[in-house]
Design a protein around this motif. Structure first.
Motif, PDB file in Angstrom:
ATOM      1  N   ARG A  10     -59.156 -15.740  64.082  1.00  0.00           N
ATOM      2  CA  ARG A  10     -58.576 -16.573  63.023  1.00  0.00           C
ATOM      3  C   ARG A  10     -59.518 -16.694  61.826  1.00  0.00           C
ATOM      4  O   ARG A  10     -59.079 -16.670  60.680  1.00  0.00           O
ATOM      5  CB  ARG A  10     -58.213 -17.950  63.587  1.00  0.00           C
ATOM      6  CG  ARG A  10     -57.035 -17.914  64.561  1.00  0.00           C
ATOM      7  CD  ARG A  10     -56.353 -19.256  64.715  1.00  0.00           C
ATOM      8  NE  ARG A  10     -57.204 -20.279  65.292  1.00  0.00           N
ATOM      9  CZ  ARG A  10     -56.875 -20.999  66.367  1.00  0.00           C
ATOM     10  NH1 ARG A  10     -55.740 -20.772  67.001  1.00  0.00           N
ATOM     11  NH2 ARG A  10     -57.680 -21.943  66.821  1.00  0.00           N
ATOM     12  N   LEU A  11     -60.801 -16.835  62.099  1.00  0.00           N
ATOM     13  CA  LEU A  11     -61.762 -16.980  61.005  1.00  0.00           C
ATOM     14  C   LEU A  11     -61.872 -15.713  60.165  1.00  0.00           C
ATOM     15  O   LEU A  11     -62.166 -15.774  58.968  1.00  0.00           O
ATOM     16  CB  LEU A  11     -63.147 -17.352  61.571  1.00  0.00           C
ATOM     17  CG  LEU A  11     -63.293 -18.789  62.073  1.00  0.00           C
ATOM     18  CD1 LEU A  11     -64.609 -18.972  62.813  1.00  0.00           C
ATOM     19  CD2 LEU A  11     -63.188 -19.772  60.917  1.00  0.00           C
ATOM     20  N   ALA A  14     -59.318 -16.105  57.523  1.00  0.00           N
ATOM     21  CA  ALA A  14     -59.225 -17.420  56.887  1.00  0.00           C
ATOM     22  C   ALA A  14     -59.495 -17.305  55.383  1.00  0.00           C
ATOM     23  O   ALA A  14     -60.248 -16.445  54.934  1.00  0.00           O
ATOM     24  CB  ALA A  14     -60.219 -18.378  57.528  1.00  0.00           C
ATOM     25  N   THR A  18     -63.659 -24.344  51.425  1.00  0.00           N
ATOM     26  CA  THR A  18     -63.430 -25.396  52.406  1.00  0.00           C
ATOM     27  C   THR A  18     -62.480 -26.438  51.822  1.00  0.00           C
ATOM     28  O   THR A  18     -62.282 -26.507  50.600  1.00  0.00           O
ATOM     29  CB  THR A  18     -64.752 -26.085  52.802  1.00  0.00           C
ATOM     30  OG1 THR A  18     -65.369 -26.626  51.629  1.00  0.00           O
ATOM     31  CG2 THR A  18     -65.701 -25.097  53.465  1.00  0.00           C
ATOM     32  N   LYS A  61     -59.455 -23.502  59.476  1.00  0.00           N
ATOM     33  CA  LYS A  61     -60.753 -22.846  59.349  1.00  0.00           C
ATOM     34  C   LYS A  61     -61.886 -23.800  59.699  1.00  0.00           C
ATOM     35  O   LYS A  61     -62.819 -23.448  60.429  1.00  0.00           O
ATOM     36  CB  LYS A  61     -60.920 -22.322  57.922  1.00  0.00           C
ATOM     37  CG  LYS A  61     -62.271 -21.661  57.650  1.00  0.00           C
ATOM     38  CD  LYS A  61     -62.372 -21.246  56.198  1.00  0.00           C
ATOM     39  CE  LYS A  61     -63.734 -20.633  55.892  1.00  0.00           C
ATOM     40  NZ  LYS A  61     -63.847 -20.254  54.463  1.00  0.00           N
ATOM     41  N   ASP A  64     -61.865 -24.367  63.446  1.00  0.00           N
ATOM     42  CA  ASP A  64     -62.321 -23.186  64.176  1.00  0.00           C
ATOM     43  C   ASP A  64     -63.828 -22.985  64.052  1.00  0.00           C
ATOM     44  O   ASP A  64     -64.488 -22.546  65.002  1.00  0.00           O
ATOM     45  CB  ASP A  64     -61.578 -21.939  63.679  1.00  0.00           C
ATOM     46  CG  ASP A  64     -60.127 -21.902  64.141  1.00  0.00           C
ATOM     47  OD1 ASP A  64     -59.797 -22.632  65.090  1.00  0.00           O
ATOM     48  OD2 ASP A  64     -59.335 -21.143  63.547  1.00  0.00           O
ATOM     49  N   LYS A  65     -64.398 -23.305  62.900  1.00  0.00           N
ATOM     50  CA  LYS A  65     -65.844 -23.150  62.713  1.00  0.00           C
ATOM     51  C   LYS A  65     -66.612 -24.106  63.623  1.00  0.00           C
ATOM     52  O   LYS A  65     -67.634 -23.737  64.190  1.00  0.00           O
ATOM     53  CB  LYS A  65     -66.217 -23.384  61.247  1.00  0.00           C
ATOM     54  CG  LYS A  65     -65.792 -22.237  60.328  1.00  0.00           C
ATOM     55  CD  LYS A  65     -66.147 -22.501  58.881  1.00  0.00           C
ATOM     56  CE  LYS A  65     -67.643 -22.345  58.646  1.00  0.00           C
ATOM     57  NZ  LYS A  65     -67.978 -22.434  57.206  1.00  0.00           N
TER      58      LYS A  65
END
Length: 252
Positions: A10-11, A14, A18, A61, A64-65
């Motif tokens: 996913r990243l 992305a 941010t 994002k 996920d991070k």
């Protein structure tokens, strides 16, 4: 690893930047923070309605991070544990001592060699043979009932695996049975029973064999854990490779 791959996939797609969320009265505003300039990096640039489809991917994002950071940290910790861990580290402490010290302490884990020696010394009375039955001897010099059982017994012998032939076992709801072989698993330290059903194309024989397996299960002796079952028919014979693979999977 599944979670790590999921978030990394996913990243990789992305959007840049941010998400910053602010509240102005009853209104929620979404800001895109990028490295275009210092102000945009700190405060962000207002995301207009026509570009609102970027908001959820930016929120995803950020999530996920954070997940990736903790997964990477946990995987590193597991890697360090695996690099340091040894299966026999407790036994190594006992074995490293002199014989005098060994006789003075009680180990928290009995060495497998000692345990199997005591296991072997327990006497038992096996099942007798009918008069006129063929005499088939294993390499151990023990009489068995079939050529397939000889294959099994000889394979155990060649691999240095101790076994008991037709050692009686009481199954509740069924009665006393005589498993073809009883072995002590080096991996689990538990007794493992090996049944070889050699005439599975005979309906009456197959019915009895299945009923016995069900009784094992009813007594908590589960195939793949403490029960190994091999089969034969007139068209399918026991293979040496199959026996060795099962031994490595459940015994050694």
């Amino acid at each position: 690893m599944k979670i790590k791959k999921c978030v990394e996939d996913r990243l990789s797609s992305a959007p840049e930047g941010t998400l910053r969320i602010t509240n102005c009265g009853k209104r929620t505003q979404y800001m895109l923070c990028t490295g275009k300039n210092e102000k945009c990096k700190r405060q962000g640039e207002y995301i207009r309605r026509e570009n609102s489809n970027i908001v959820k991917p930016l929120a995803q994002k950020a999530y996920d991070k954070r997940i990736k950071r903790i997964v990477d940290r946990r995987l590193k910790q597991l890697e360090n544990i695996c690099n340091e861990y040894k299966d026999d580290e407790l036994l190594e402490i006992y074995n490293s001592q002199s014989d005098i010290r060994k006789n003075m302490v009680e180990p928290v884990e009995t060495p497998f060699e000692q345990r199997i020696q005591k296991w072997k010394e327990v006497p038992y009375q096996g099942k007798g043979f009918a008069e006129g039955a063929p005499v088939i001897l294993s390499k151990k010099g023990e009489r068995v009932r079939s050529k397939s059982e000889k294959i099994l017994a000889d394979t155990f012998y060649d691999m240095g695996i101790e076994y008991k032939y037709e050692c009686p076992l009481l199954l509740k709801g069924y009665g006393t049975i005589y498993p073809d072989f009883t072995l002590l698993s080096k991996r689990t330290r538990k007794e493992v029973y090996w049944e070889h059903d050699g005439r599975m194309d005979d309906p009456d024989y197959a019915d009895k064999a299945i009923r016995k397996i069900d009784s094992y299960i009813a007594n908590g002796i589960i195939p793949g854990d403490r029960l190994i079952v091999t089969y034969e028919t007139s068209n399918f014979v026991l293979r040496d490779r199959t026996v060795k693979e099962l031994i490595h999977a459940a015994i050694l």
